[in-house]
Scaffold this motif. Structure first.
Motif, PDB file in Angstrom:
ATOM      1  N   ALA A   1      69.769  48.169  55.085  1.00 16.26           N
ATOM      2  CA  ALA A   1      68.468  48.686  54.667  1.00 16.26           C
ATOM      3  C   ALA A   1      68.068  48.090  53.321  1.00 16.26           C
ATOM      4  O   ALA A   1      66.904  47.717  53.116  1.00 16.26           O
ATOM      5  CB  ALA A   1      68.514  50.208  54.591  1.00 16.26           C
ATOM      6  N   GLU A   2      69.031  47.993  52.404  1.00 16.24           N
ATOM      7  CA  GLU A   2      68.748  47.400  51.084  1.00 16.24           C
ATOM      8  C   GLU A   2      68.283  45.960  51.233  1.00 16.24           C
ATOM      9  O   GLU A   2      67.360  45.507  50.569  1.00 16.24           O
ATOM     10  CB  GLU A   2      70.010  47.418  50.211  1.00 16.24           C
ATOM     11  N   MET A   3      68.965  45.258  52.140  1.00 10.59           N
ATOM     12  CA  MET A   3      68.611  43.853  52.336  1.00 10.59           C
ATOM     13  C   MET A   3      67.192  43.725  52.881  1.00 10.59           C
ATOM     14  O   MET A   3      66.395  42.915  52.389  1.00 10.59           O
ATOM     15  CB  MET A   3      69.598  43.207  53.312  1.00 10.59           C
TER      16      MET A   3
ATOM     17  N   GLU B   1      63.789  55.051  68.059  1.00  6.69           N
ATOM     18  CA  GLU B   1      62.666  55.185  67.135  1.00  6.69           C
ATOM     19  C   GLU B   1      63.196  55.248  65.714  1.00  6.69           C
ATOM     20  O   GLU B   1      64.073  56.051  65.409  1.00  6.69           O
ATOM     21  CB  GLU B   1      61.876  56.451  67.450  1.00  6.69           C
ATOM     22  N   ILE B   2      62.667  54.384  64.878  1.00 10.39           N
ATOM     23  CA  ILE B   2      63.091  54.341  63.489  1.00 10.39           C
ATOM     24  C   ILE B   2      61.958  54.852  62.619  1.00 10.39           C
ATOM     25  O   ILE B   2      60.811  54.406  62.740  1.00 10.39           O
ATOM     26  CB  ILE B   2      63.467  52.902  63.083  1.00 10.39           C
ATOM     27  N   GLN B   3      62.299  55.803  61.770  1.00  8.80           N
ATOM     28  CA  GLN B   3      61.284  56.407  60.922  1.00  8.80           C
ATOM     29  C   GLN B   3      61.564  56.057  59.474  1.00  8.80           C
ATOM     30  O   GLN B   3      62.714  56.126  59.040  1.00  8.80           O
ATOM     31  CB  GLN B   3      61.364  57.924  61.086  1.00  8.80           C
ATOM     32  N   ALA B   4      60.541  55.689  58.750  1.00 11.89           N
ATOM     33  CA  ALA B   4      60.716  55.397  57.329  1.00 11.89           C
ATOM     34  C   ALA B   4      59.687  56.172  56.533  1.00 11.89           C
ATOM     35  O   ALA B   4      58.593  56.459  57.018  1.00 11.89           O
ATOM     36  CB  ALA B   4      60.556  53.904  57.068  1.00 11.89           C
ATOM     37  N   LEU B   5      60.080  56.552  55.325  1.00 14.41           N
ATOM     38  CA  LEU B   5      59.168  57.244  54.431  1.00 14.41           C
ATOM     39  C   LEU B   5      59.322  56.648  53.035  1.00 14.41           C
ATOM     40  O   LEU B   5      60.414  56.632  52.480  1.00 14.41           O
ATOM     41  CB  LEU B   5      59.496  58.740  54.418  1.00 14.41           C
TER      42      LEU B   5
ATOM     43  N   ALA C   1      62.023  47.014  59.257  1.00 20.78           N
ATOM     44  CA  ALA C   1      61.036  46.440  58.337  1.00 20.78           C
ATOM     45  C   ALA C   1      59.636  46.959  58.662  1.00 20.78           C
ATOM     46  O   ALA C   1      58.873  47.335  57.759  1.00 20.78           O
ATOM     47  CB  ALA C   1      61.069  44.909  58.430  1.00 20.78           C
ATOM     48  N   ALA C   2      59.301  47.020  59.939  1.00 21.85           N
ATOM     49  CA  ALA C   2      57.967  47.478  60.346  1.00 21.85           C
ATOM     50  C   ALA C   2      57.758  48.937  59.976  1.00 21.85           C
ATOM     51  O   ALA C   2      56.670  49.327  59.525  1.00 21.85           O
ATOM     52  CB  ALA C   2      57.783  47.280  61.844  1.00 21.85           C
ATOM     53  N   ALA C   3      58.800  49.758  60.143  1.00 27.94           N
ATOM     54  CA  ALA C   3      58.683  51.179  59.798  1.00 27.94           C
ATOM     55  C   ALA C   3      58.442  51.336  58.301  1.00 27.94           C
ATOM     56  O   ALA C   3      57.598  52.137  57.872  1.00 27.94           O
ATOM     57  CB  ALA C   3      59.951  51.935  60.231  1.00 27.94           C
ATOM     58  N   ILE C   4      59.170  50.557  57.487  1.00 27.59           N
ATOM     59  CA  ILE C   4      58.989  50.625  56.033  1.00 27.59           C
ATOM     60  C   ILE C   4      57.565  50.205  55.664  1.00 27.59           C
ATOM     61  O   ILE C   4      56.874  50.890  54.905  1.00 27.59           O
ATOM     62  CB  ILE C   4      60.020  49.724  55.313  1.00 27.59           C
TER      63      ILE C   4
END
Ligand code: TYD
Ligand code: MG
Length: 484
Positions: free
Chosen positions: A361-363, A339-343, A401-404
């Motif tokens: 991540a930057e890319m 599970e990838i979490q982004a905020l 990408a989807a999490a972001i």
């Protein structure tokens, strides 16, 4: 005290070497060679101490292959198939639990096979093996009761007995024995002629005459080899437990995968009552099988509708899911979900990344801005991969990408949706290796939808994927339109 010799062992494939290498000469993995000392005075870990070679008249010796006189003779091909028991014959396991374990094993237990059950301490290996032992002893669809021997080097007979009582095991044919001496347990097993033998665990047993204490790499390897020879000679199947620690303990099952016939891994989160059983290697069947169980007071219970696992969580924490996306990554031959979490927080431009490579991540963030019109320029971006996992594979790009996007757009991704794919600089989605295996894992776990690169849709639509819906996307923009 005493002489000790250094060996370097690869924590990935178990290959051992007299010298250090930057990357393993056998499997080519970098930075995996770890130093071990093999010596006569190896007793630091408090395991069973082993003295020099004891002169033993024990017949067990012959199974151990150390003084074997059985040199063997070549067999005419036409006689081979009659001489060797056909490997497609399996001991079936009855009941719902047995059916689930049997499926993972490829239909049941093959006589004379050595099956390694690996997993973290406390995950439930002993419980699983005790349950299998009880089913085999009852023998509901194998011609009635027959002895099964459960040898524990970790627990006393009373402890195992109490556990069996709690689990309401009522068979009279289950024999318990507490020992750490391989020769001793095999000598006890032979006259009993059991239908199966269980050894718990490889880290606690030792072979006399082999240097090192129980759990050391030489002991672990020699003991496993001895058990394999016993299984082959007597045609008695053996279930062997092995601890794996997260740090890739080398004396653990990794080094043994090459020796044994079947490797099962038991996995599960400490906080969850679900357990997964996975075949990583199977000389007699496929390795794509995944069994799902639920822990209970009376042992493991098969879960037949794994999607319930996700349904139940759906109501309780639906708000939680903003910024959370599921990826399917491979670890060796295993596919598992992370599970990838982004905020995203507008205002200050900072980056905090955990479990994802910074440049990666930057890319992905840059591609989202340029190619998909997501305005992250002013955003602080935090990414975290849950439970300490790492996304080192490009297959995780799409989920990142989807999490972001989910966090930036404040739009939750429903449970039961997973993302697989690599993101290119033009925002295009690219296919990744082992697509079939990854998707099959989602099917087994009851996932509803999987977002993949458009180029994979054709191939995936030829597979039987049950209720899993495959959604192909050409690029990130396409993905955003279809998901958000
Ligand atoms: P155990 O089988 O001892 O794990 P391992 O051999 O891998 O170290 O299980 C750990 C604990 O969990 C033990 O106290 C028993 C308990 N347990 C249950 O109560 N029910 C279950 O279904 C399972 C699998 C374990
Ligand atoms: Mg145990």
């Amino acid at each position: 005290k005493g002489k000790s010799k250094a060996v370097w062992v690869c924590s990935s494939c178990g290959n051992s070497n007299g010298q250090w290498w930057g990357s393993c000469p056998s499997c080519k993995m970098a930075g995996t060679m770890k130093r071990f000392s093999v010596g006569e005075a190896e007793s630091t870990d408090g395991g069973a101490k082993v003295s020099g070679i004891k002169v033993s008249e024990n017949i067990a010796r012959t199974w151990l292959g150390q003084s074997s006189t059985d040199a063997g003779v070549p067999i005419r091909l036409s006689d081979v198939n009659r001489a060797i028991s056909p490997t497609d014959w399996r001991i079936p396991l009855s009941g719902l639990f047995g059916a689930e374990v049997g499926r993972v094993l490829g239909g049941g237990v093959v006589p004379g096979s050595l099956i390694l059950v690996g997993g973290d301490p406390g995950v439930g290996k002993s419980t699983l093996m005790l349950q299998i032992a009880a089913i085999m002893a009852e023998g509901h669809n194998t011609g009635g009761p027959a002895p099964v021997l459960y040898v524990s080097g970790e627990e006393s007979i009373e402890q195992v007995g109490n556990r069996a009582d709690r689990m309401k095991i009522g068979t009279t044919e289950l024999f318990l024995y507490s020992s750490t001496d391989i020769e001793d347990m095999l000598a006890k097993a032979q006259p009993l002629s059991p239908r199966a033998l269980v050894v718990d665990s490889i880290q606690t047993v030792y072979l006399q005459g082999v240097t090192g204490s129980a759990g050391s790499i030489t002991q672990v390897k020699e003991c496993t080899a001895a058990l394999l020879r016993f299984a082959k000679k007597t045609n008695i199947p053996i279930l062997l437990a092995g601890h794996v620690t997260k740090s890739g303990d080398i004396a653990g099952p990794r080094a043994l995968e090459h020796i044994v016939d079947v490797v099962l891994y038991m996995e599960g989160d400490k906080s969850s009552s679900h357990r997964l059983l996975r075949s990583v290697k199977n000389r007699f069947g496929t390795t794509d099988e995944l069994g799902v169980f639920e822990m209970s007071q009376s042992g493991l219970q098969a879960v037949f509708n794994p999607s319930e696992i996700f349904m139940s969580e759906e109501q309780s924490d639906s708000e939680f899911l903003v910024g959370l996306a599921v990826a399917v990554v491979m670890d060796g031959s295993r596919a598992f979900l992370i599970e990838i979490q982004a905020l995203c927080v507008s205002g200050s431009f900072t980056r905090q990344l955990n479990g994802v490579h910074g440049s990666k991540a930057e890319m992905i963030a840059a591609v989202l801005m340029k190619q998909a019109g997501i305005k992250l320029q002013q955003d602080a971006l935090f990414i975290n991969v849950l439970s300490g996992a790492k996304v080192s594979e490009t297959a995780g790009d799409l989920a990142v990408a989807a999490a972001i996007c989910s966090s930036h757009l404040e739009y939750p991704i429903p449970k039961g949706v997973a993302f697989i794919g690599e993101v290119g600089l033009a925002g295009e989605l690219r296919t990744v290796p082992r697509m079939e295996k990854r998707v099959n894992t989602l099917v087994k776990l009851g996932y509803k939808k999987c977002i993949v690169p458009a180029s994979d849709v054709k191939f995936l639509s030829t597979l039987d994927l049950g209720e899993l819906q495959i959604v192909g996307c050409k690029n990130l923009k396409d993905m955003i339109n279809k998901v958000f």
